[in-house]
Design an enzyme around this catalytic site. Structure first.
Site, PDB file in Angstrom:
ATOM      1  N   ASP A 127     -55.525 -20.472  12.195  1.00 27.15           N
ATOM      2  CA  ASP A 127     -55.021 -19.300  11.489  1.00 27.15           C
ATOM      3  C   ASP A 127     -56.230 -18.411  11.215  1.00 27.15           C
ATOM      4  O   ASP A 127     -57.060 -18.743  10.379  1.00 27.15           O
ATOM      5  CB  ASP A 127     -54.348 -19.758  10.185  1.00 27.15           C
ATOM      6  CG  ASP A 127     -53.933 -18.588   9.294  1.00 27.15           C
ATOM      7  OD1 ASP A 127     -54.068 -17.422   9.725  1.00 27.15           O
ATOM      8  OD2 ASP A 127     -53.480 -18.844   8.163  1.00 27.15           O
ATOM      9  N   LYS A 142     -60.325  -8.099  10.177  1.00 23.28           N
ATOM     10  CA  LYS A 142     -59.121  -8.298  10.992  1.00 23.28           C
ATOM     11  C   LYS A 142     -58.317  -6.994  11.087  1.00 23.28           C
ATOM     12  O   LYS A 142     -57.621  -6.749  12.067  1.00 23.28           O
ATOM     13  CB  LYS A 142     -58.267  -9.405  10.365  1.00 23.28           C
ATOM     14  CG  LYS A 142     -57.023  -9.785  11.149  1.00 23.28           C
ATOM     15  CD  LYS A 142     -56.288 -10.916  10.458  1.00 23.28           C
ATOM     16  CE  LYS A 142     -55.000 -11.293  11.158  1.00 23.28           C
ATOM     17  NZ  LYS A 142     -54.318 -12.408  10.457  1.00 23.28           N
ATOM     18  N   GLU A 201     -47.624 -15.497  12.974  1.00 28.61           N
ATOM     19  CA  GLU A 201     -47.854 -16.260  11.752  1.00 28.61           C
ATOM     20  C   GLU A 201     -46.560 -16.712  11.068  1.00 28.61           C
ATOM     21  O   GLU A 201     -46.412 -17.895  10.757  1.00 28.61           O
ATOM     22  CB  GLU A 201     -48.763 -15.458  10.802  1.00 28.61           C
ATOM     23  CG  GLU A 201     -50.199 -15.447  11.314  1.00 28.61           C
ATOM     24  CD  GLU A 201     -51.052 -14.302  10.808  1.00 28.61           C
ATOM     25  OE1 GLU A 201     -50.606 -13.588   9.894  1.00 28.61           O
ATOM     26  OE2 GLU A 201     -52.155 -14.110  11.339  1.00 28.61           O
ATOM     27  N   ASP A 260     -44.092 -13.309   4.584  1.00 29.24           N
ATOM     28  CA  ASP A 260     -45.516 -13.609   4.752  1.00 29.24           C
ATOM     29  C   ASP A 260     -46.356 -12.434   4.245  1.00 29.24           C
ATOM     30  O   ASP A 260     -46.523 -11.433   4.935  1.00 29.24           O
ATOM     31  CB  ASP A 260     -45.790 -13.896   6.239  1.00 29.24           C
ATOM     32  CG  ASP A 260     -47.251 -14.260   6.498  1.00 29.24           C
ATOM     33  OD1 ASP A 260     -48.064 -14.233   5.548  1.00 29.24           O
ATOM     34  OD2 ASP A 260     -47.585 -14.567   7.659  1.00 29.24           O
TER      35      ASP A 260
END
Lengths: 610, 228
Positions: free
Chosen positions: A9, A70, A169, A191
């Site tokens: 992850d 990211k 994810e 999420d």
């Protein structure tokens, strides 16, 4: 034993790896090492630091300690028109619309920085598992587009990891949830992470996990909540600041750190305070924030997430009442207001039994196990989040593969030319939902040459879009009358080009072995010092917990370890560390006490292997 | 490049023209229940000309389909075909698995949506039909303008979206029933040009309504946004 494919992850704030062991899927860590790594990279005088070490340096090296990179993966100038005034480090646009981060002369691409985190995770995983780690299932936000997925794959390759599969994810979380809880029916995965928000609606049916729809925002996460607190702090303690640009990188890093501490404390406390020190501005003050005030600040952002949830349900042709369980994922889902609003929306208590920070890596590891042939008892059907298509006359976006299409997907359409004797056509490929390409994201372009001259409209150009199981697009085109054809993988209009990536992979392989040994040696020596110090500290009461034989064995091995400190062979050091771990297990368990153990066991709840 | 609506219609390579009930397995020669996969020896079948979106699921080609039957076959086949089940398979099986999984999804998508299903079925039945859909009849176009005006009112906040949706649903139902009846008449009698014409005209209407559905979706979203 099937081949090892770990799950990674790669998060905005934290990254980690998991694998499937004899007993089930678990995070890769042992008593001394962990792959749980803050996604932080810091360039210092002493070299590049990664993870917790890098995070500790953020106020010492405010301009070269990179966090939340990211957000820049697979992005171009157009995408970062957002407000960067609260970024302590420089983000510039280099040639070919490529993003570069850091100070002039030492700039790095987001892919390179991410690769440092992945390299660190790979190294730690190899230490812990005692074997080489070559392949991975890596996760991305479901709403990542083609370029962002490609950038993630590139980062892994630069780090020396082969990407067996990219999975979303929320889908990874659903795999872990589905297998652990053995539930059937429609579920929603909510999420809310450090940088991104995704919601996916899935149908869990016997052995088939099918994603029905997905929605999200790749710029909506804990970072945005932090920024709200930072701006509040600026208003309260720096009223003289009229423009955020006046703030130095160091001040921003300090405010950012404080905002994170406040935010986390407010998940369990109704009120919190901490001392904020801003030496450059001569400020040292106690700052208080209540949960109520915090919630007022962040409520609009949380409501934004719920608007996405509504759309995802609508896309799935479902209502909130059809959802049997809401699985909460990501650090921001720990915020009480988030849980309350999600509960109010669905009318059911959200599922929070699975650790929301670890569930994604665990799911990726299970998928890795499946892809290594280790199990065949479930199947995942995922979708692409955004429609793919080409530009046609008038700048119109002509969709070929629709959003929420199951992947792999193949769509073929026939187009023609608009001018007599046109011998080549150029296809511009876009991704998005809007009517005109100017509002969508350009993925790349592509030329088909060598069409024999024909009157306009006569050539039949067959265009095929193929989206693979990773959600990555390949486009091919063929003129049917002349059989002229051409095929490309989409090369992003920005970001790294293939040559740069190949060079980076080559570099990383050349230095990998030496680098690996050197870094491990340093780390193991450090660890031995820590272990010896730890033993010495509790030595006076060791006899209360373990037998005289055990005490003797530990003492003897302590001596061996001390001598090993000068040894150059990292594997010998590692063996000694592991042996000490075994010898002191009873001691550590007893000292830690039952209460502490229970907390630890709760968090590392494993998923049974079938 | 022309975004030519006529040419843009998808023309898949997987059109077969005859449904043959007794296809046999490439490998073990068992009779195939689904033309894409042999349940006897678990071998993915090579693509062949007789494979079509109906035979893949083992159902006969027709406008009326049993979605439950197709779904059940789909769920069996996806486990048999999906690339994740061939990680240790031969290169050939892996490649077939990937392309056939995409084909299976496309087939299911086609059978589940009336317009796509009708157009695909017609391409199987009518030699020379290349997916080109004509303009719908004038009267229908005028009716669509009326509905568009209704939607304009809804957007301005004065009409009722529910009412317009109900009107459209009624139209969809009528077209669906007509297509069902016409295909039943056309399948045994392919020379019947008049029925073929009726089918084309109804497909044209369906296409129009699908586009309208997109607009209703957008309006619905805006209404929901405004409620937030």
């Amino acid at each position: 034993m099937s081949e090892l494919i770990i799950g990674i992850d790669l998060g905005t704030t934290n990254s980690m790896a998991a694998y499937v062991s004899e007993t089930g899927a678990e995070i890769i860590e042992d008593s001394y090492f962990t792959t749980q790594t803050p996604s932080v990279v810091s360039q210092t005088e002493n070299g590049l630091l990664v993870g917790a070490e890098a995070l500790n340096q953020r106020t010492n090296y405010p301009r070269t300690t990179f966090t939340s990179f990211k957000r820049f993966m697979g992005r171009g100038a157009k995408d970062i028109s957002e407000n960067l005034t609260l970024s302590p480090f420089k983000v510039i646009i280099g040639e070919r619309d490529k993003i570069l981060i850091g100070e002039e002369g030492a700039q790095l691409s987001p892919e390179q920085i991410s690769a440092e985190v992945l390299r660190e995770i790979k190294r730690k995983a190899e230490i812990i598992l005692g074997k080489a780690v070559k392949k991975t299932v890596i996760t991305v936000p479901a709403y990542f587009d083609d370029a962002q997925r490609q950038a993630t794959k590139d980062a892994a390759q630069i780090a020396g990891l082969e990407v067996t599969r990219i999975i979303n994810e929320p889908t990874a979380a659903a795999i872990a949830y589905g297998l652990q809880e053995n539930k059937k029916g429609k579920i929603a995965v909510y999420d809310f992470g450090g940088g991104t928000f995704d919601v996916s609606v899935l149908e869990l049916k016997d052995r088939l996990f099918r994603v029905i729809s997905t929605r999200g925002d790749t710029h909506l996460g804990g970072d945005d909540l932090d920024n709200l607190i930072i701006r509040r702090m600026i208003r309260d303690i720096l009223p003289e600041v009229k423009d955020e640009k006046e703030l130095s990188p160091e001040t921003i890093q300090r405010l950012k750190r404080s905002s994170e501490i406040l935010k986390i404390a407010l998940s369990t406390n109704l009120e919190t305070s901490l001392e904020i020190e801003l030496p450059e501005r001569g400020i040292k003050t106690k700052y208080s924030l209540s949960q109520k005030e915090f919630e007022e600040e962040i409520r609009p952002k949380v409501e934004e997430t719920l608007a996405h949830v509504k759309e995802a349900l609508h896309d799935a042709e479902l209502t909130a009442g059809d959802i049997e369980e809401v699985v909460m994922v990501g650090g921001s889902s720990r915020i009480p207001l988030v849980r309350h609003l999600v509960e109010a929306f669905f009318g059911i208590k959200p599922h929070i039994r699975i650790n929301p920070e670890q569930v994604v890596a665990i799911g990726a590891a299970i998928q890795g196990h499946l892809l290594s042939g280790g199990r065949k008892d479930y199947l995942l059907m995922d979708v692409i989040p955004l429609s793919l298509g080409i530009e046609t006359i008038g700048g119109v976006f002509s969709k070929m593969v629709m959003k929420n299409a199951s992947i792999p997907a193949k769509v073929t359409e026939v187009f023609s030319t608009s001018v007599d004797n046109q011998t080549g056509i150029e296809l511009s490929i876009f991704q998005g939902e809007r009517e005109f390409v100017r509002d969508c994201r350009k993925l790349g372009k592509f030329v088909l040459k060598g069409i024999p001259p024909m009157p306009a409209g006569l050539p039949k150009v067959e265009v095929t879009f193929f989206v693979d199981v990773n959600g990555l697009l390949t486009v091919s085109a063929k003129e049917l009358r002349s059989e002229v054809e051409s095929k490309i993988e989409i090369i992003p209009t920005h970001g790294l080009n293939r040559n740069e990536i190949t060079r980076m992979i080559k570099d990383s392989m050349e230095y990998a072995v030496d680098d690996f040994n050197q870094r491990n040696l340093v780390e193991f020596r450090d660890k031995i010092t820590t272990i010896i110090d730890g033993i010495d500290r509790i030595w006076h009461k060791a006899d209360q917990f373990v037998t005289p034989d055990q005490i003797e064995a530990i003492a003897a091995h302590r001596k061996v370890m001390e001598d090993l400190r000068k040894n150059e062979n990292p594997m010998l050091l590692k063996e000694a560390i592991d042996k000490m771990g075994d010898l002191t297990r009873d001691l550590a368990d007893s000292i830690m006490g039952d209460a502490a153990k229970n907390i630890l066991l709760e968090d590392s709840k494993k998923i049974p292997k079938t | 490049m022309i975004p030519s609506e006529e040419l843009k219609e998808d023309k898949s390579d997987h059109h077969g023209h005859h449904h043959c009930a007794s296809e046999r397995c490439d490998k073990c020669d068992s009779e195939l229940k689904h033309t894409i996969y042999c349940t006897a020896c678990e071998k993915i079948q090579q693509y062949n000309k007789t494979m079509n979106y109906f035979s893949i699921f083992g159902v006969s080609p027709g406008y009326d389909i049993d979605k439950k039957e197709v779904t059940a076959a789909f769920e069996r086949l996806i486990f048999a075909l999906h690339p994740d089940m061939y990680v240790n398979g031969s290169k050939e099986d892996q490649a077939l698995s990937l392309s056939h999984t995409a084909l299976l999804y496309e087939a299911k998508e086609t059978l589940f949506y009336p317009f796509k299903r009708g157009r695909y079925l017609l391409s199987l039945l009518m030699p020379g039909f290349d997916g080109m859909i004509p303009q719908p009849p004038q009267a229908f176009v005028l009716e669509m303008f009326e509905i568009q005006e209704e939607l304009d009112l809804v957007q301005e906040g004065s009409g009722s979206l529910k009412q317009t949706e109900a009107r459209i649903n009624l139209l969809l139902q009528e077209i669906d029933e007509a297509l069902s009846a016409d295909f039943k008449a056309y399948i045994p009698n392919r020379e019947d040009k008049m029925t073929a014409g009726k089918i084309l005209s109804n497909l044209a209407k369906l296409k129009f309504l699908d586009n309208l559905g997109e607009r209703i979706r957008m309006i619905g979203k805006n209404l929901r946004d405004n409620l937030n």
